[in-house]
Design an enzyme around this catalytic site. Structure first.
Site, short mmCIF file in Angstrom:
data_model
loop_
_atom_site.label_atom_id
_atom_site.label_comp_id
_atom_site.label_asym_id
_atom_site.label_seq_id
_atom_site.Cartn_x
_atom_site.Cartn_y
_atom_site.Cartn_z
CG ASP A 34 43.84 41.80 35.59
OD1 ASP A 34 44.95 41.37 35.24
OD2 ASP A 34 42.81 41.10 35.63
CB SER B 145 36.63 42.21 38.08
OG SER B 145 38.02 41.90 38.11
#
Length: 391
Positions: A201, A146
């Site tokens: 991330d 994602s």
């Protein structure tokens, strides 16, 4: 393009302010081609998410009036715009002739949310665009798919609207500013997908390389929430024991940092020390109750070939990674992969290098269009001459 990521050391302990280390996965990347169109429509293609036909919206339907009046280059001042997102969700299905599952809806909402924000006060106008995504990253696996999508999407939009320059047009300082801007806006995209999260991330995916972080909170995904809660329950029940385990996991991350900073010249020494840390970290995570028999099976199979494996991410299934020393031949790697694939669990295997490039762009003025883009093998996209990285 933007890479995936892997948590090397520090899962779960990072929730309690301990050190954790993550690295980018160079060959496992998300790719997107942005093409200008003149009809005032946005076209989004997401075949790897199972969307059969392109999603299409007129730019006139976007709620620009709800965009916060914040300088594009200062997204850290931007509070997440729930009102804008709610409106985007209401127009998501206008004119669409296919149903979308939750993952597909989220990807489309992220695109529209970021497009609306970044096209507002843009330096240039595209009068619409077509975007085609491809990815060789496994989805919802803990490898940052994602965030890779968000970073890739944001980079293209920032370039298209003139908010940043491509690396070949920039000096070192401009590249640094562009990279920070990409990271901050990708964090906004990740908020659409996950809600509250740490930004780990998108940071490692934007910058590439290996990053250590402390006092951060891991992003909480659906499968992660229960496992984080389970660790908290065990901590409440056995505080002295679990705190010692968490501190030991912290020390493993710090030890790996010391190994990297010591610049060990002998590869054998580097791998031996790292493999010991891998083994210890895995067993400590098992003692926290986040292991899984399938992950131990991966360890069992790879250990037969003198390779060391640990779970990565939330645990409870998901992914494990195996460090492969530079003295392991390609033939031996193939044997190990075949053994994993042939096991009763039918494990999927991905071979990649650690700590490679972060986000990059390719000037497509050399004639690469949608048709050409789709014909290129995924594992050949990174090899195309002309990639420039924000490093």
């Amino acid at each position: 393009s933007a890479p995936g990521k892997v948590i090397l050391f520090g899962e779960h302990a990072a929730v309690y302010g301990k050190t954790a280390i993550a690295g980018s996965l160079d060959e496992l990347r998300t790719y997107a081609l942005f093409e200008k169109r003149l009809d005032g429509y946005l076209e989004l293609n997401l075949p790897d998410l199972g969307i059969r036909r392109a999603l299409l919206w007129p730019t006139s339907a976007l709620p620009y009036n709800l965009v916060n009046n914040v300088e594009i280059k200062e997204p850290q001042k931007l509070k997440f715009n729930d009102i804008l997102l709610h409106k985007i969700k209401s127009i998501l299905f206008e004119g669409q002739d296919q149903e979308l599952d939750h993952l597909q809806q989220t990807a489309a909402c992220t695109f529209l949310y970021l497009y609306t924000n970044l096209e507002y006060n843009s330096q240039t106008s595209w009068s619409g665009m077509t975007i085609y995504f491809r990815s060789n990253l496994p989805i919802e696996s803990g490898l940052g798919s994602s965030a890779s999508y968000s970073v890739c999407l944001v980079t293209g939009l920032l370039l298209a609207f003139g908010h940043i320059l491509s690396p070949h047009e920039s000096n070192e300082q401009a590249i640094k500013i562009s990279r920070e801007l990409i990271n901050l806006w990708a964090y906004q995209g990740e908020k659409v997908i996950h809600g509250s999260l740490s930004g780990i991330d998108n940071t490692v995916i934007t910058s590439g390389g290996i990053i250590m972080f402390t006092d951060g909170v891991f992003q909480i995904q659906r499968s992660t929430k229960t496992l984080v809660s389970n660790v908290k329950t065990r901590l409440d029940k056995f505080p002295k024991i679990v705190n010692l385990i968490l501190e030991a996991i912290h020390d493993i991350g710090e030890s790996f940092k010391e190994i990297l900073e010591s610049e060990i010249k002998d590869d054998q020494e580097f791998y031996e020390k790292t493999e010991e840390l891998v083994d210890m970290n895995h067993h400590l995570l098992n003692s926290l109750g986040v292991g899984h028999p399938s992950l131990d099976k991966v360890r069992e199979i790879t250990a037969q070939y003198d390779l060391h494996t640990k779970l990565t991410g939330a645990g409870g299934g998901g992914c494990a990674f195996t460090f492969v020393r530079n003295d392991v031949s390609k033939e031996q790697i193939k044997v190990v992969k075949n053994a994993l694939i042939a096991s009763p669990h039918c494990f999927e295997c991905y071979e990649t290098s650690l700590g490679g490039y972060g986000v990059g762009v390719l000037d497509a003025s050399n004639g690469i269009g949608i048709q050409e883009f789709m014909k290129i093998e995924k594992n050949k996209l990174t090899e195309i001459i002309g990639w420039m990285y924000f490093v």
